[in-house]
Design an enzyme around this catalytic site. Structure first.
Site, short mmCIF file in Angstrom:
data_model
loop_
_atom_site.label_atom_id
_atom_site.label_comp_id
_atom_site.label_asym_id
_atom_site.label_seq_id
_atom_site.Cartn_x
_atom_site.Cartn_y
_atom_site.Cartn_z
N SER B 96 40.25 88.60 15.26
CA SER B 96 39.98 87.15 15.31
C SER B 96 38.70 86.95 16.10
O SER B 96 38.67 87.12 17.32
CB SER B 96 41.12 86.43 16.03
OG SER B 96 42.29 86.51 15.25
N LYS B 171 42.25 80.97 10.77
CA LYS B 171 42.78 81.48 12.04
C LYS B 171 42.47 80.50 13.17
O LYS B 171 43.32 80.24 14.04
CB LYS B 171 42.18 82.85 12.35
CG LYS B 171 42.65 83.47 13.69
CD LYS B 171 44.16 83.72 13.73
CE LYS B 171 44.64 84.04 15.14
NZ LYS B 171 44.63 85.44 15.48
N LYS B 239 39.85 82.39 24.54
CA LYS B 239 38.75 82.88 23.68
C LYS B 239 38.83 82.23 22.31
O LYS B 239 37.82 81.73 21.78
CB LYS B 239 38.85 84.41 23.53
CG LYS B 239 37.84 85.02 22.57
CD LYS B 239 38.32 86.34 21.94
CE LYS B 239 39.38 86.10 20.87
NZ LYS B 239 39.67 87.21 19.96
#
Lengths: 297, 297
Positions: B96, B171, B239
């Site tokens: 990701s 995502k 993140k």
């Protein structure tokens, strides 16, 4: 079967009262809208002339009303339930109202010798029609046990969550969570759509993973069809978030996410969309991002 | 069965690579942590001496790495996959990472004659171990079809969401939604607990109604046990929200709720709790409200 009073025959109260009739209970009903009364009478209920009249003719009275002032008037107002009920009568308020108002009414009810439960529900119109409501009940254990067979006719997940008032607290928690999930879905769909992905694909993947939730399963496909017919109106959810925020302030609990979503529901009302389903919150974000969440042709 | 390269044998990559081995694939693996390599070699894989070496010995290379710089280094760095791979090789990045970095790497890959898919996953460690991951795949349809049998070994919900980069976009949508659900759960549980209700009852009712979601089903009971062992670390979710916000800024999409939750994850890191499971966001709210979400004795 016992004779039950039912006051408030709206979107929720009408199907709920009919489930009780169909289960064999003799119902005495009241509503300020004559057509609503006529509909339930046609299903087998008897009409009462006032809230007090409902209470005089039954030992158990259920109320299912829009907001705190309605419950105040129906229970404690002139010709209200308190003025007609016998000592020992059981009053079950299934409305979603302010825990503060709810507690005031409880004190009056107890002083007058009545038993009282708060029993707000979750599941919306569909849950009422299909008798699959979640019912969160606050009050004395013995009173809960007495009311349980009635709850089981109207709902599926029935939990005694604590003493009187706990029902309204848990309902506030429910509304906090659903509101933020509506906004979460809106942000995900608007981001993905504007970044070029078919939102139908987003819904497909996200409901197969950790983001899976009933809010997206039920309303995601409706957003793609641009169907914002309620379901549950923004106006009502805004009312419920104000209740949640007031309760939070009373107990000293900061709710930053809830406060944000409350303001976005306020934007919906300012835009004249208070009557949209609460999933319509996505339209505020769409306007900000200049994109519409729908699948490409 | 074909020989597959696998780079990145961490919490996710280790169980994913073992599923491929158990399905009969011959695996060539690399990781900077020798113990991780030894573990997967013991399960039947062969060790490579570098990322380029993995690429030289296979026609399909899967990467599963923590962050954008790692993928940049592993693919395009010295002794990286690009320097070892044959023309026509298929590179599948399941990490990701930033869609911007991801697109840069795609351009290099295509210019060098490689096929490339972005295929990030949702489902966390449990999804990886149980092979029930959701996999959101971007890239050419033919490449997707080629990779599909491998995805089916590692995941359950596998969706081709669009052209290259669409996987990372979806995502990001997923992480937006899960983050806000974590905060929604936290606000509901802290409010209800401080207002005197047993949070176990709140979880019981809410997961039976419209607020039902996997986040609460999986992590609600763990919060009551005060178990914040990840699962998925706050550091990683922070993140991911930075990626989502950067993507949103690039496309011109305001994300007010996501921004708020990103800052609450930042508070978790400031408090030294970046290693907690992301459900640990509840502790920030608990500190503000001076209450702990746990059932009474």
């Amino acid at each position: 079967m016992a004779s039950i009073g039912f006051i408030g025959l709206g979107i929720m109260g009408k199907p709920m009262s009919k489930h009780l009739i169909n289960a064999g209970h003799s119902l005495v009903v009241y509503d300020i809208v004559p057509a609503a009364v006529a509909d339930v009478v046609a299903a087998g209920a008897q009409a009462a002339s006032s809230c007090a009249d409902v209470a005089r003719r039954t030992d158990t009275v259920i109320t299912m009303l829009p907001d705190s002032p309605d419950v105040q008037r129906v229970l404690a107002g002139p010709d209200g339930v308190f003025s007609g009920a016998r000592k020992g009568a059981l009053i079950i308020d299934m409305s979603s109202i302010s825990p503060v108002v709810s507690r005031q009414l409880e004190q009056q009810a107890v002083a007058l010798g009545f038993k009282i439960l708060d029993a707000p529900v979750s599941g919306g119109e569909r849950g009422a029609v299909e008798a699959t409501l979640s019912i969160m009940v606050g009050g004395e254990p013995a009173d809960f046990q007495q009311a349980l067979p009635l709850f089981q006719i109207m709902g599926k997940t029935i939990v005694h969550v604590g003493s009187y008032g706990a029902g309204q607290v848990v309902k506030a928690c429910n509304q906090v969570m659903v509101a933020m999930q509506m906004e979460a879905m809106a942000e995900a769909l608007v981001l993905g759509t504007k970044a070029g992905v078919d939102p139908a694909k987003i819904i497909e993947v996200l409901t197969g993973g950790y983001a899976k939730c009933r809010v997206m399963e039920v309303r995601g496909p409706e957003i793609l069809k641009r169907n914002f017919k309620p379901g549950f109106k923004v106006d009502f959810h805004y009312k419920d978030l104000n209740i949640a925020m007031a309760t939070a302030a009373e107990y000293g609990v900061p709710l930053p996410g809830t406060a944000l979503v409350r303001e976005l529901f306020s934007a919906m009302r300012a835009a004249g969309r208070g009557g949209y389903d609460h999933s319509g919150i996505v339209t505020i974000l769409e306007e900000m991002a200049k994109v519409e969440v729908k699948s490409p042709k």
